[in-house]
Design an enzyme around this catalytic site. Structure first.
Site, PDB file in Angstrom:
ATOM      1  N   ASP A   2      77.367  28.451  33.710  1.00 39.07           N
ATOM      2  CA  ASP A   2      76.265  27.762  34.281  1.00 39.07           C
ATOM      3  C   ASP A   2      77.257  26.565  35.435  1.00 39.07           C
ATOM      4  O   ASP A   2      77.315  25.519  34.958  1.00 39.07           O
ATOM      5  CB  ASP A   2      75.698  26.843  33.168  1.00 39.07           C
ATOM      6  CG  ASP A   2      74.435  26.144  33.553  1.00 39.07           C
ATOM      7  OD1 ASP A   2      73.536  26.824  34.289  1.00 39.07           O
ATOM      8  OD2 ASP A   2      73.941  25.187  33.122  1.00 39.07           O
ATOM      9  N   HIS A  47      72.642  23.982  28.975  1.00 39.55           N
ATOM     10  CA  HIS A  47      73.761  24.115  29.671  1.00 39.55           C
ATOM     11  C   HIS A  47      74.985  24.788  28.839  1.00 39.55           C
ATOM     12  O   HIS A  47      75.599  25.784  29.269  1.00 39.55           O
ATOM     13  CB  HIS A  47      74.175  22.682  30.137  1.00 39.55           C
ATOM     14  CG  HIS A  47      75.317  22.647  31.129  1.00 39.55           C
ATOM     15  ND1 HIS A  47      75.479  23.307  32.239  1.00 39.55           N
ATOM     16  CD2 HIS A  47      76.395  21.817  31.114  1.00 39.55           C
ATOM     17  CE1 HIS A  47      76.365  22.876  33.316  1.00 39.55           C
ATOM     18  NE2 HIS A  47      77.246  22.145  32.573  1.00 39.55           N
ATOM     19  N   SER A 107      80.832  24.827  33.936  1.00 38.68           N
ATOM     20  CA  SER A 107      80.240  23.920  34.603  1.00 38.68           C
ATOM     21  C   SER A 107      81.291  23.436  35.796  1.00 38.68           C
ATOM     22  O   SER A 107      81.107  24.242  36.770  1.00 38.68           O
ATOM     23  CB  SER A 107      80.297  22.666  33.639  1.00 38.68           C
ATOM     24  OG  SER A 107      79.458  21.516  34.124  1.00 38.68           O
TER      25      SER A 107
END
Length: 334
Positions: free
Chosen positions: A208, A272, A184
């Site tokens: 991601d 995610h 992230s």
């Protein structure tokens, strides 16, 4: 966790699989208020236009060396040793072995050293072989507002790069044995660390990479941040509520199951997080094989028939380029 009516999720998944992935993903704009999860998967309302604590931001930018570096090896797989930049004894008296690969794991927003992805990936490496696994805890700014964390990422990343330079100079550990892995916001962080070292580290992997405030951000993960840079996209940011950037930004970009909705996932948080679950599985088994795609339409329609490339894994000599799709199973190891 965010919940959605089951029938709405099924409708959305069917829609996502039928609608081509837009080529102009860089133009996607998030609404001002979004839901973004912390490291435990709890959603928080984020104001992307919020004012940031400028004093804290400027202090972080002046001193990028406030990160916490926690070393795990097969000699201490569960209890960390703290490494301190510019403190040679902290490194030389630790279990750090320059003859072994060095893996750095960087968490995302509202997370810390004990967030699930850290032990999950750490254990995958140490169960497989000898490695210096360093967990970067940057909670000092990661626990603040999302917009503040975004602005602090470049400085925190530079600090990580400076730390790795210190480790290299202290122990002789070559950059060619280093793999930086970030989830992230952490994906963009490790990109900045690699940039600080002139792209010399063997691999940089973005799990991601975060989408909000990053689509047009020059500090995001990029293809020159390492010798080989890979991104794994599992929750494409051009869809409603997507948390990842959702477009090709690395040397090789993988879009498991199309990169939008993952098997058994009913929320964006699940999609995610699937990125780090898939990566850990690939370290253990190296079984996830992508096929190169000529367009985003091929990714969506699952008609990619190009060359093959393994997604993830721990191969420090791995090279490749292009966009790849693969389909996974519903449960670990996928």
């Amino acid at each position: 966790m965010i919940t959605y009516p089951y029938y709405l999720k099924l409708t959305y998944s069917a829609f996502a699989s039928a609608v081509p992935v837009r080529e102009e993903q860089a133009d996607f704009e998030y609404p001002r208020f979004i839901q973004f999860p912390d490291g435990d998967g709890v959603p928080h309302t984020v104001d992307l236009q919020e004012e940031v604590d400028q004093n804290l931001l400027e202090e972080v930018q002046r001193n990028a060396n406030n990160n916490l570096y926690l070393l795990f090896t097969r000699r201490n797989p569960l209890t960390s040793q703290t490494l301190v930049i510019n403190d040679r004894d902290s490194v030389l008296n630790s279990n750090f072995d320059p003859s072994h690969p060095t893996v750095v794991i960087a968490h995302g927003w509202l997370s810390h050293q004990n967030t699930d992805l850290n032990p999950f990936i750490r254990n995958a490496y140490l169960d497989k072989g000898d490695a210096n696994v360093i967990i970067l805890d940057w909670r000092r700014v990661a626990i603040g507002g999302y917009a503040l964390a975004v602005k602090a990422v470049p400085a925190v990343g530079r600090g990580l790069g400076q730390f790795l330079r210190f480790v290299h100079e202290t122990t002789g550990a070559p950059y060619s044995s280093m793999h930086l892995v970030g989830f992230s916001l952490g994906a963009h962080l490790v990109g900045n660390a690699g940039r600080e070292l002139g792209g010399a580290v063997a691999r940089v992997t973005g799990l991601d990479p975060a989408g909000p405030l990053w689509n047009l951000n020059s500090n995001r993960l990029g293809p020159n941040d390492g010798v080989y840079v890979e991104a794994i996209h599992t929750d494409g940011g051009y869809t409603a509520g997507g948390l990842g950037i959702g477009k090709a930004i690395a040397n090789a970009d993988f879009f498991p199951n199309g990169g939008i909705s993952q098997p058994r996932c009913l929320t964006n948080i699940c999609n995610h997080n699937r990125a780090w679950e898939l990566f850990a599985a690939s370290v253990s088994y190296n079984h996830l094989l992508g096929q190169e795609c000529l367009s985003n339409l091929q990714i969506t329609l699952n008609t990619c028939r190009g060359r093959s490339l393994h997604m993830g894994n721990d191969d420090l000599r791995k090279m490749g380029s292009g966009k790849y799709r693969l389909d996974t199973a519903r449960r670990y190891p996928f």
